[in-house]
Design a protein around this motif. Structure first.
Motif, PDB file in Angstrom:
ATOM      1  N   GLN A 487      18.357  74.124 -49.209  1.00 51.92           N
ATOM      2  CA  GLN A 487      19.287  73.250 -48.499  1.00 51.92           C
ATOM      3  C   GLN A 487      18.581  72.019 -47.944  1.00 51.92           C
ATOM      4  O   GLN A 487      19.126  70.909 -47.981  1.00 51.92           O
ATOM      5  N   LEU A 488      17.381  72.207 -47.429  1.00 55.21           N
ATOM      6  CA  LEU A 488      16.612  71.052 -46.958  1.00 55.21           C
ATOM      7  C   LEU A 488      16.312  70.104 -48.113  1.00 55.21           C
ATOM      8  O   LEU A 488      16.386  68.875 -47.968  1.00 55.21           O
ATOM      9  N   ALA A 489      15.966  70.671 -49.266  1.00 54.44           N
ATOM     10  CA  ALA A 489      15.691  69.829 -50.429  1.00 54.44           C
ATOM     11  C   ALA A 489      16.940  69.058 -50.852  1.00 54.44           C
ATOM     12  O   ALA A 489      16.876  67.869 -51.194  1.00 54.44           O
ATOM     13  N   LEU A 490      18.090  69.717 -50.804  1.00 57.66           N
ATOM     14  CA  LEU A 490      19.335  69.038 -51.174  1.00 57.66           C
ATOM     15  C   LEU A 490      19.730  68.003 -50.127  1.00 57.66           C
ATOM     16  O   LEU A 490      20.310  66.961 -50.473  1.00 57.66           O
ATOM     17  N   ALA A 491      19.430  68.270 -48.858  1.00 58.18           N
ATOM     18  CA  ALA A 491      19.708  67.270 -47.821  1.00 58.18           C
ATOM     19  C   ALA A 491      18.876  66.018 -48.063  1.00 58.18           C
ATOM     20  O   ALA A 491      19.335  64.893 -47.805  1.00 58.18           O
ATOM     21  N   ARG A 492      17.667  66.181 -48.575  1.00 59.01           N
ATOM     22  CA  ARG A 492      16.853  65.012 -48.922  1.00 59.01           C
ATOM     23  C   ARG A 492      17.534  64.209 -50.028  1.00 59.01           C
ATOM     24  O   ARG A 492      17.502  62.974 -50.027  1.00 59.01           O
ATOM     25  N   VAL A 493      18.157  64.920 -50.983  1.00 60.89           N
ATOM     26  CA  VAL A 493      18.861  64.230 -52.052  1.00 60.89           C
ATOM     27  C   VAL A 493      20.016  63.413 -51.484  1.00 60.89           C
ATOM     28  O   VAL A 493      20.243  62.265 -51.888  1.00 60.89           O
ATOM     29  N   VAL A 494      20.759  63.998 -50.526  1.00 55.72           N
ATOM     30  CA  VAL A 494      21.866  63.269 -49.898  1.00 55.72           C
ATOM     31  C   VAL A 494      21.348  62.008 -49.218  1.00 55.72           C
ATOM     32  O   VAL A 494      21.946  60.929 -49.312  1.00 55.72           O
ATOM     33  N   LEU A 495      20.204  62.122 -48.528  1.00 55.87           N
ATOM     34  CA  LEU A 495      19.640  60.965 -47.825  1.00 55.87           C
ATOM     35  C   LEU A 495      19.136  59.914 -48.816  1.00 55.87           C
ATOM     36  O   LEU A 495      19.264  58.715 -48.569  1.00 55.87           O
ATOM     37  N   ALA A 496      18.537  60.354 -49.915  1.00 61.71           N
ATOM     38  CA  ALA A 496      18.066  59.392 -50.924  1.00 61.71           C
ATOM     39  C   ALA A 496      19.246  58.677 -51.579  1.00 61.71           C
ATOM     40  O   ALA A 496      19.132  57.518 -51.985  1.00 61.71           O
ATOM     41  N   ASP A 497      20.391  59.367 -51.680  1.00 64.44           N
ATOM     42  CA  ASP A 497      21.646  58.801 -52.185  1.00 64.44           C
ATOM     43  C   ASP A 497      21.492  58.177 -53.566  1.00 64.44           C
ATOM     44  O   ASP A 497      21.833  57.009 -53.790  1.00 64.44           O
ATOM     45  N   PRO A 498      20.991  58.931 -54.560  1.00 65.12           N
ATOM     46  CA  PRO A 498      20.901  58.382 -55.923  1.00 65.12           C
ATOM     47  C   PRO A 498      22.279  58.402 -56.585  1.00 65.12           C
ATOM     48  O   PRO A 498      23.153  59.193 -56.215  1.00 65.12           O
ATOM     49  N   HIS A 499      22.459  57.555 -57.581  1.00 66.90           N
ATOM     50  CA  HIS A 499      23.731  57.582 -58.296  1.00 66.90           C
ATOM     51  C   HIS A 499      23.729  58.631 -59.401  1.00 66.90           C
ATOM     52  O   HIS A 499      24.784  59.009 -59.918  1.00 66.90           O
ATOM     53  N   THR A 500      22.515  59.121 -59.788  1.00 66.62           N
ATOM     54  CA  THR A 500      22.423  60.097 -60.873  1.00 66.62           C
ATOM     55  C   THR A 500      21.549  61.268 -60.444  1.00 66.62           C
ATOM     56  O   THR A 500      20.453  61.072 -59.904  1.00 66.62           O
ATOM     57  N   LEU A 501      22.030  62.481 -60.703  1.00 69.40           N
ATOM     58  CA  LEU A 501      21.266  63.698 -60.447  1.00 69.40           C
ATOM     59  C   LEU A 501      21.014  64.406 -61.768  1.00 69.40           C
ATOM     60  O   LEU A 501      21.928  64.538 -62.595  1.00 69.40           O
ATOM     61  N   ILE A 502      19.780  64.839 -61.953  1.00 70.03           N
ATOM     62  CA  ILE A 502      19.423  65.650 -63.110  1.00 70.03           C
ATOM     63  C   ILE A 502      19.133  67.051 -62.600  1.00 70.03           C
ATOM     64  O   ILE A 502      18.238  67.246 -61.766  1.00 70.03           O
ATOM     65  N   LEU A 503      19.883  68.023 -63.060  1.00 69.97           N
ATOM     66  CA  LEU A 503      19.771  69.407 -62.589  1.00 69.97           C
ATOM     67  C   LEU A 503      19.065  70.243 -63.646  1.00 69.97           C
ATOM     68  O   LEU A 503      19.520  70.312 -64.787  1.00 69.97           O
ATOM     69  N   ASP A 504      17.959  70.850 -63.262  1.00 69.90           N
ATOM     70  CA  ASP A 504      17.244  71.751 -64.166  1.00 69.90           C
ATOM     71  C   ASP A 504      17.307  73.153 -63.569  1.00 69.90           C
ATOM     72  O   ASP A 504      16.342  73.655 -63.008  1.00 69.90           O
ATOM     73  N   GLU A 505      18.494  73.774 -63.667  1.00 73.55           N
ATOM     74  CA  GLU A 505      18.743  75.122 -63.158  1.00 73.55           C
ATOM     75  C   GLU A 505      18.217  75.279 -61.737  1.00 73.55           C
ATOM     76  O   GLU A 505      17.283  76.043 -61.469  1.00 73.55           O
ATOM     77  N   ALA A 506      18.829  74.549 -60.826  1.00 73.35           N
ATOM     78  CA  ALA A 506      18.365  74.524 -59.444  1.00 73.35           C
ATOM     79  C   ALA A 506      18.492  75.869 -58.749  1.00 73.35           C
ATOM     80  O   ALA A 506      17.888  76.086 -57.704  1.00 73.35           O
ATOM     81  N   THR A 507      19.286  76.806 -59.304  1.00 72.75           N
ATOM     82  CA  THR A 507      19.467  78.105 -58.652  1.00 72.75           C
ATOM     83  C   THR A 507      19.006  79.256 -59.527  1.00 72.75           C
ATOM     84  O   THR A 507      19.279  80.414 -59.228  1.00 72.75           O
ATOM     85  N   ALA A 508      18.264  78.961 -60.607  1.00 76.24           N
ATOM     86  CA  ALA A 508      17.946  79.999 -61.589  1.00 76.24           C
ATOM     87  C   ALA A 508      17.087  81.116 -61.021  1.00 76.24           C
ATOM     88  O   ALA A 508      17.219  82.266 -61.405  1.00 76.24           O
ATOM     89  N   LEU A 509      16.187  80.784 -60.088  1.00 70.30           N
ATOM     90  CA  LEU A 509      15.252  81.789 -59.585  1.00 70.30           C
ATOM     91  C   LEU A 509      15.698  82.422 -58.276  1.00 70.30           C
ATOM     92  O   LEU A 509      14.957  83.220 -57.696  1.00 70.30           O
ATOM     93  N   LEU A 510      16.896  82.101 -57.804  1.00 70.03           N
ATOM     94  CA  LEU A 510      17.371  82.637 -56.537  1.00 70.03           C
ATOM     95  C   LEU A 510      18.176  83.907 -56.776  1.00 70.03           C
ATOM     96  O   LEU A 510      18.817  84.087 -57.820  1.00 70.03           O
ATOM     97  N   ASP A 511      18.188  84.790 -55.776  1.00 68.79           N
ATOM     98  CA  ASP A 511      19.016  85.974 -55.874  1.00 68.79           C
ATOM     99  C   ASP A 511      20.483  85.562 -55.766  1.00 68.79           C
ATOM    100  O   ASP A 511      20.809  84.469 -55.296  1.00 68.79           O
ATOM    101  N   PRO A 512      21.418  86.410 -56.210  1.00 71.70           N
ATOM    102  CA  PRO A 512      22.835  86.009 -56.247  1.00 71.70           C
ATOM    103  C   PRO A 512      23.384  85.521 -54.915  1.00 71.70           C
ATOM    104  O   PRO A 512      24.110  84.526 -54.879  1.00 71.70           O
ATOM    105  N   ALA A 513      23.044  86.208 -53.817  1.00 69.19           N
ATOM    106  CA  ALA A 513      23.585  85.786 -52.519  1.00 69.19           C
ATOM    107  C   ALA A 513      23.063  84.406 -52.142  1.00 69.19           C
ATOM    108  O   ALA A 513      23.821  83.524 -51.710  1.00 69.19           O
ATOM    109  N   THR A 514      21.759  84.208 -52.327  1.00 68.19           N
ATOM    110  CA  THR A 514      21.174  82.902 -52.021  1.00 68.19           C
ATOM    111  C   THR A 514      21.726  81.837 -52.963  1.00 68.19           C
ATOM    112  O   THR A 514      22.004  80.707 -52.557  1.00 68.19           O
TER     113      THR A 514
END
Length: 602
Positions: A487-514
């Motif tokens: 969430q902190l990493a994603l908050a940094r993305v919000v602050l950087a405010d890019p027009h394009t996001l490239i997602l490389d399985e941002a949740t692949a290594l997290l457990d289902p609840a997380t």
């Protein structure tokens, strides 16, 4: 992708860098030279006066003359002590200030390195330079440097005094020191390369251990334990061999030097005795010369005690200074991107001169589009994502945003254009505020709280000091789990405010609840942006506006999910293999990604 080490500075570059550091604190360095010279001059008085005492006694002079000489000796010894103490104080202050400059320069250069250069070398190389080489250089500047400098000045003054008393005895003393010169020359000719090899072996060991530890789950899943253990043992053995080599050099140098200490004193006494018999010199002169040469033991011991440190730190300084030799990313061509359109034209790419892994890819990503990149493992999806994110640049063709090459954008401008989001994230040992301001240094507290609210990080308000709470693993710091770190990493993305996001399985290594928590936060970040998703799981592609299919580094299909399934080509085969049957109906927009733990809604 093959690993290669970061650059190492040449001896000439190291000397130039050292001269630059001295110029930055020239006043302190000049004061250091003057104080050491005065201290060395004061130390020359005592042996000369002792020789005068011997001559005075031989001439039958009374105790008054001897007492007068003794008082001067005491005064000079006290002056030498005070001057040496002040010289060390100035030298240590100079060393600490210079060490701080090196550490700050190391951080600046490390942050300026192209991400591709760090990834090629591996984190172990950069980590070893920051955690081992920089402290090594700092220790030399603080302790070894002042000691060696003082000792060198003393040796020069002592030899000068011997020659001033009698040139013949001075020549005997210098010839007696040839053994030390030969042993030291033999050592220095081999030490620089061997210590560089030892530093490289330490970096390789750190890289192997780091890669094995970080990939422990993968190692266990594929049964690679024995192979990784063997690789670690090989790295340890190589490190041991390089360290044994430097130990051998020291085992030859130090005994040879110890024997050579006695030779000049014996030579002066023998030659001086012969000259005294012929009346060519006085007894006091012979005694003074012998005492002077005996005084060389202390400064030469200091130099030889630190010579090993100096060689090791010289190699470390070359590795630290080498970071400045890595070519920085090319600057932007003097104009800002004209719009948000991303275009890939004839892109070809190969890792470190190997065979091409991308072959003439052509692709256009329209502003606000949701594009999924799919393909079998090794098809080139992540490589294309790296080119789109500006981490690497194609060796042929171009990847542009608004008509400007993505890889040519400076870090600040690139962050406003394109951001790559992966499952890897990092929380720095600092406050929540400073962890967020990495993306936007000028952001206000209200803007920081808004970014946290956008990704659902309401837990920050419950921390003891709110935004001022220290994060990390140290004493008194607050630990963050995987969901909060993301969430902190994603908050940094919000602050950087890019027009394009490239997602490389941002949740692949997290457990289902997380993953559910993280995907809900990610949904807020994606709103209103262009999204390029590297889809390792095809549920992601189903909800995209378009799907780009890569096969062996080539773009083979491009269209919507329904179009590609109906076409019956490679994508349809992948979908059936993944889904195990007919594709379900396309999910309507919008849908929260948390509703399905293994997908990210586009």
């Amino acid at each position: 992708m093959t690993a290669r080490q970061l650059p190492v500075a040449s001896p000439r570059q190291v000397r130039r860098a050292a001269a630059g550091l001295i110029r930055q604190d020239a006043l302190a360095f000049t004061t250091l030279i003057v104080l050491n010279a005065l201290a060395a001059a004061a130390g020359l008085v005592s042996p000369w006066l002792l020789g005068r005492v011997v001559d005075a006694v031989a001439a039958g002079e009374g105790t008054r003359t001897v007492d007068r000489y003794a008082l001067v000796i005491v005064v000079c010894a006290l002056a030498q002590f005070l001057l040496t103490r002040q010289a060390r104080f100035v030298g240590h202050r100079f060393g600490e200030r210079t060490s701080a400059r090196i550490r700050e320069q190391m951080v600046d250069r490390a942050l300026a390195l192209p991400a591709s250069a760090v990834e090629r070398a591996g984190t172990g190389d950069l980590a070893a330079r920051g955690t081992a080489d920089v402290p090594e250089v700092s220790t030399t500047l603080r302790d070894a440097g002042p000691d060696v400098f003082i000792a060198t000045v003393q040796i020069v003054f002592v030899l000068g005094a011997v020659f001033a008393l009698d040139v013949r005895l001075g020549a005997c003393g210098v010839l007696g020191l040839l053994g030390i010169w030969c042993a030291t020359r033999w050592y220095l000719r081999r030490a620089h390369g061997d210590y560089l090899a030892e530093g490289a072996a330490n970096s390789a060991l750190a890289e192997v251990l780091s890669a094995t530890a970080s990939g422990a789950r993968t190692v266990e899943a594929f049964g690679l334990q024995e192979r990784r253990i063997a690789a670690c043992e090989d790295a340890v053995e190589h490190c041991r061999r390089t360290r044994t080599r430097t130990l051998f050099l020291r085992s030859v140098l130090f005994p040879a030097v110890d024997v050579s200490y006695v030779v000049p004193v014996v030579a002066v006494l023998l030659v001086g005795g012969a000259l005294l018999d012929r009346g060519a010199v006085s007894l006091g002169t012979v005694v003074s010369c012998a005492l002077y040469l005996r005084q060389l033991d202390t400064p030469m011991d200091a130099i030889l005690r630190w010579v090993d440190q100096l060689q090791s730190s010289g190699a470390s300084f070359a590795r630290v200074e080498g970071l400045g030799q890595e070519p920085p990313a090319a600057p932007a061509p003097g104009r800002a991107p004209a719009g948000d359109l991303i275009e890939v034209t004839g892109a070809r790419y190969a890792y470190d001169g190997g065979r091409d892994v991308l072959h003439g890819v052509d692709l256009t990503v329209r502003p606000g589009e949701r594009l999924a990149l799919v393909g079998a493992s090794g098809a080139g999806k992540s490589t294309l994502g790296r080119l789109l994110a500006g981490i690497d640049r194609p060796h042929t063709g171009a990847v542009t945003v608004g008509g400007v090459p993505v890889a040519a954008l400076g870090p600040d401008e690139l962050r406003r254009q394109v951001v790559l989001v992966t499952q890897e994230h990092h929380v720095f040992a600092d406050t929540v505020r400073d962890n967020l301001r990495i993306a936007a240094p000028a952001a206000t507290d209200d803007e920081l709280r808004a970014a946290l609210a956008a990704v659902g990080a309401d837990w920050v308000d419950e921390l003891p000091q709110g935004l001022d709470t220290e994060l990390g693993t140290g004493a008194g710091a607050t630990r963050t789990d995987g969901a909060r770190s993301q969430q902190l990493a994603l908050a940094r993305v919000v602050l950087a405010d890019p027009h394009t996001l490239i997602l490389d399985e941002a949740t692949a290594l997290l457990d289902p609840a997380t993953a559910r928590h993280t995907e809900r936060a990610l949904a807020a970040v994606l709103e209103g942006r262009t999204v390029i998703a590297i889809a390792h799981r095809l549920h992601t592609a189903r909800d995209a506006d378009r799907v780009a299919v890569l096969d062996d580094g080539r773009l083979t299909e491009l269209g919507t999910h329904d179009e590609l399934v109906a076409r019956g080509g490679a994508y349809a085969g992948l979908w059936r293999s993944w889904h195990g049957g007919e594709p379900p109906a396309r999910a309507p927009h919008p849908r929260l990604p948390g509703d399905q733990a293994d997908s990210i809604t586009l």
